[in-house]
Write a protein that holds these residues in place. Structure first.
Motif, PDB file in Angstrom:
ATOM      1  N   VAL A 181       0.881  -1.161   0.000  1.00 38.94           N
ATOM      2  CA  VAL A 181       0.000   0.000   0.000  1.00 38.94           C
ATOM      3  C   VAL A 181       0.921   1.213   0.000  1.00 38.94           C
ATOM      4  N   GLY A 182       1.076   1.823  -1.171  1.00 40.71           N
ATOM      5  CA  GLY A 182       2.122   2.823  -1.318  1.00 40.71           C
ATOM      6  C   GLY A 182       3.468   2.131  -1.205  1.00 40.71           C
ATOM      7  N   ASP A 183       4.295   2.588  -0.271  1.00 41.94           N
ATOM      8  CA  ASP A 183       5.605   1.953  -0.067  1.00 41.94           C
ATOM      9  C   ASP A 183       5.647   1.168   1.234  1.00 41.94           C
ATOM     10  N   VAL A 184       4.478   0.774   1.724  1.00 43.11           N
ATOM     11  CA  VAL A 184       4.391   0.051   2.988  1.00 43.11           C
ATOM     12  C   VAL A 184       3.864  -1.365   2.750  1.00 43.11           C
ATOM     13  N   HIS A 185       4.489  -2.360   3.375  1.00 42.28           N
ATOM     14  CA  HIS A 185       4.002  -3.739   3.328  1.00 42.28           C
ATOM     15  C   HIS A 185       3.033  -3.957   4.488  1.00 42.28           C
ATOM     16  N   VAL A 186       1.845  -4.475   4.181  1.00 41.33           N
ATOM     17  CA  VAL A 186       0.810  -4.613   5.215  1.00 41.33           C
ATOM     18  C   VAL A 186       0.308  -6.053   5.346  1.00 41.33           C
ATOM     19  N   GLY A 187       0.988  -6.994   4.717  1.00 43.36           N
ATOM     20  CA  GLY A 187       0.548  -8.383   4.753  1.00 43.36           C
ATOM     21  C   GLY A 187       0.806  -9.045   6.096  1.00 43.36           C
ATOM     22  N   CYS A 188       0.479 -10.309   6.161  1.00 46.78           N
ATOM     23  CA  CYS A 188       0.497 -11.077   7.405  1.00 46.78           C
ATOM     24  C   CYS A 188       1.802 -11.871   7.536  1.00 46.78           C
ATOM     25  N   HIS A 189       2.524 -11.643   8.630  1.00 51.13           N
ATOM     26  CA  HIS A 189       3.777 -12.363   8.872  1.00 51.13           C
ATOM     27  C   HIS A 189       3.537 -13.865   8.984  1.00 51.13           C
ATOM     28  N   ALA A 190       2.444 -14.249   9.639  1.00 49.36           N
ATOM     29  CA  ALA A 190       2.179 -15.671   9.886  1.00 49.36           C
ATOM     30  C   ALA A 190       2.057 -16.454   8.583  1.00 49.36           C
ATOM     31  N   PHE A 191       1.450 -15.852   7.554  1.00 49.30           N
ATOM     32  CA  PHE A 191       1.324 -16.540   6.273  1.00 49.30           C
ATOM     33  C   PHE A 191       2.675 -16.616   5.561  1.00 49.30           C
ATOM     34  N   ALA A 192       3.474 -15.565   5.677  1.00 49.21           N
ATOM     35  CA  ALA A 192       4.795 -15.558   5.045  1.00 49.21           C
ATOM     36  C   ALA A 192       5.674 -16.668   5.620  1.00 49.21           C
ATOM     37  N   ASN A 193       5.441 -17.018   6.869  1.00 47.81           N
ATOM     38  CA  ASN A 193       6.245 -18.061   7.509  1.00 47.81           C
ATOM     39  C   ASN A 193       5.982 -19.453   6.939  1.00 47.81           C
ATOM     40  N   HIS A 194       4.941 -19.583   6.115  1.00 48.69           N
ATOM     41  CA  HIS A 194       4.585 -20.895   5.569  1.00 48.69           C
ATOM     42  C   HIS A 194       4.785 -20.976   4.054  1.00 48.69           C
ATOM     43  N   LEU A 195       5.540 -20.043   3.512  1.00 53.01           N
ATOM     44  CA  LEU A 195       5.755 -20.041   2.067  1.00 53.01           C
ATOM     45  C   LEU A 195       6.460 -21.304   1.590  1.00 53.01           C
ATOM     46  N   ASP A 196       7.253 -21.927   2.451  1.00 52.84           N
ATOM     47  CA  ASP A 196       7.975 -23.126   2.041  1.00 52.84           C
ATOM     48  C   ASP A 196       7.173 -24.394   2.273  1.00 52.84           C
ATOM     49  N   LYS A 197       5.948 -24.260   2.794  1.00 51.30           N
ATOM     50  CA  LYS A 197       5.162 -25.441   3.143  1.00 51.30           C
ATOM     51  C   LYS A 197       3.907 -25.596   2.292  1.00 51.30           C
ATOM     52  N   VAL A 198       3.383 -24.497   1.762  1.00 48.93           N
ATOM     53  CA  VAL A 198       2.167 -24.567   0.945  1.00 48.93           C
ATOM     54  C   VAL A 198       2.520 -24.288  -0.514  1.00 48.93           C
ATOM     55  N   LYS A 199       1.801 -24.946  -1.407  1.00 47.16           N
ATOM     56  CA  LYS A 199       2.101 -24.812  -2.836  1.00 47.16           C
ATOM     57  C   LYS A 199       1.439 -23.592  -3.463  1.00 47.16           C
ATOM     58  N   LEU A 200       0.306 -23.189  -2.884  1.00 44.37           N
ATOM     59  CA  LEU A 200      -0.476 -22.103  -3.471  1.00 44.37           C
ATOM     60  C   LEU A 200      -1.149 -21.317  -2.354  1.00 44.37           C
ATOM     61  N   ILE A 201      -1.128 -19.985  -2.473  1.00 45.31           N
ATOM     62  CA  ILE A 201      -1.907 -19.109  -1.608  1.00 45.31           C
ATOM     63  C   ILE A 201      -2.822 -18.276  -2.489  1.00 45.31           C
TER      64      ILE A 201
END
Length: 217
Positions: free
Chosen positions: A146-166
């Motif tokens: 949002v502009g130059d700020v990241h506002v996503g969820c840390h908890a989901f980012a922690n599972h990028l290596d475990k799930v195939k698709l978000i």
């Protein structure tokens, strides 16, 4: 499996029929939250009933938490804090969003999201099948600007290596498809504006191939 993915209809379902026509044959529908625009909850049934295919849905931060009861009693599958296996693919879901500056109705603290998603993914890994995550909020740092700020969820980012698709939404201006690590992240864009995505999940030599494209009607 061929999926129509939508997000952020915000109670405006006027483009759904055109999406279905453009999508052609699909096997399932995924709805990534903000089903209503702060209610009424019953509007969720109006959307879900537009589809003949199985519907997997999570609420967004602009839905009231009481929409969970409507989703539970609907013809669709309430994926909030839930897991279901279809065609040797395990789907898990978390609705709402991490905290926003706007104090919207369905927000969860990062710690609560982390606890829920850790438990879900651990349970899903026991199935031995590839995992697909349906959320409203995106993972931190991906399709969350949002502009130059990241506002996503840390908890989901922690599972990028475990799930195939978000499949996510929430950030209206961050429509897109990105591959990070071994995970494909899809924000179909605002369904209220005619945006959606088609995602094909194909089993190939013990792996799950993911082909995603954005559509607009």
């Amino acid at each position: 499996m061929r999926i129509l993915a939508i997000a952020d209809p915000h109670g405006n379902y006027s483009s759904i029929e055109a999406m279905l026509k453009q999508a052609g044959k699909i096997d399932a529908v995924m709805i990534a939250g903000d089903i209503t625009n702060f209610g009424p909850d019953e509007r969720a049934n109006d959307l879900i009933d537009m589809f003949e295919q199985p519907v997997l849905a999570v609420p967004g931060n602009c839905d009231h938490t009481s929409i969970l009861e409507v989703l539970d009693s609907s013809s669709g599958i309430n994926m909030h804090n839930n897991m279901v296996t279809i065609d040797q693919i395990t789907f898990v879901g978390i609705g709402g969003s991490n905290p926003t500056p706007f104090c919207t109705p369905f927000e969860l603290e990062e710690e609560e999201i982390s606890e829920k998603i850790d438990q879900l993914v651990a349970k899903a890994e026991d199935t031995g099948y590839p995992i697909v995550l349906l959320t409203h909020a995106p993972p931190r740092g991906i399709l969350d600007d949002v502009g130059d700020v990241h506002v996503g969820c840390h908890a989901f980012a922690n599972h990028l290596d475990k799930v195939k698709l978000i499949v996510c939404g929430h950030i209206h201006e961050a429509r897109g498809i990105i591959k990070n690590c071994d995970t494909v992240i899809v924000n179909p864009g605002m369904a209220s504006g005619g945006s959606a995505a088609i995602i094909e999940l194909l089993h190939s030599n013990g792996e799950l191939e993911i082909h995603a494209k954005l559509i607009k009607v």
